[in-house]
Motif scaffolding. Structure first.
Motif: not given
Length: 61
Positions: A38-61
């Protein structure tokens, strides 16, 4: 006085025993460590959330 009322009624004694057992089990469960998987799954979710937050909305189509 309350103890006398509880002791005089078998249903009340049973309810009190059930309450005490549930509290004990719940307390034991709270002190258990979180499973590694469960800790590993939570870590994966945190990494995905951080990657999503790092995307600049102006870069999206």
């Amino acid at each position: 006085m309350y103890a006398d009322v509880v002791d005089s009624n078998p249903k009340n004694r049973m309810r009190l025993q059930i309450d005490e057992n549930l509290k004990r089990i719940y307390g034991e469960t709270l002190s258990e460590p979180v499973p590694d998987r469960l800790m590993a799954l939570l870590d994966e979710l945190r990494k995905k959330a951080a990657a999503t937050d790092a995307v600049d909305p102006s870069d999206l189509p």
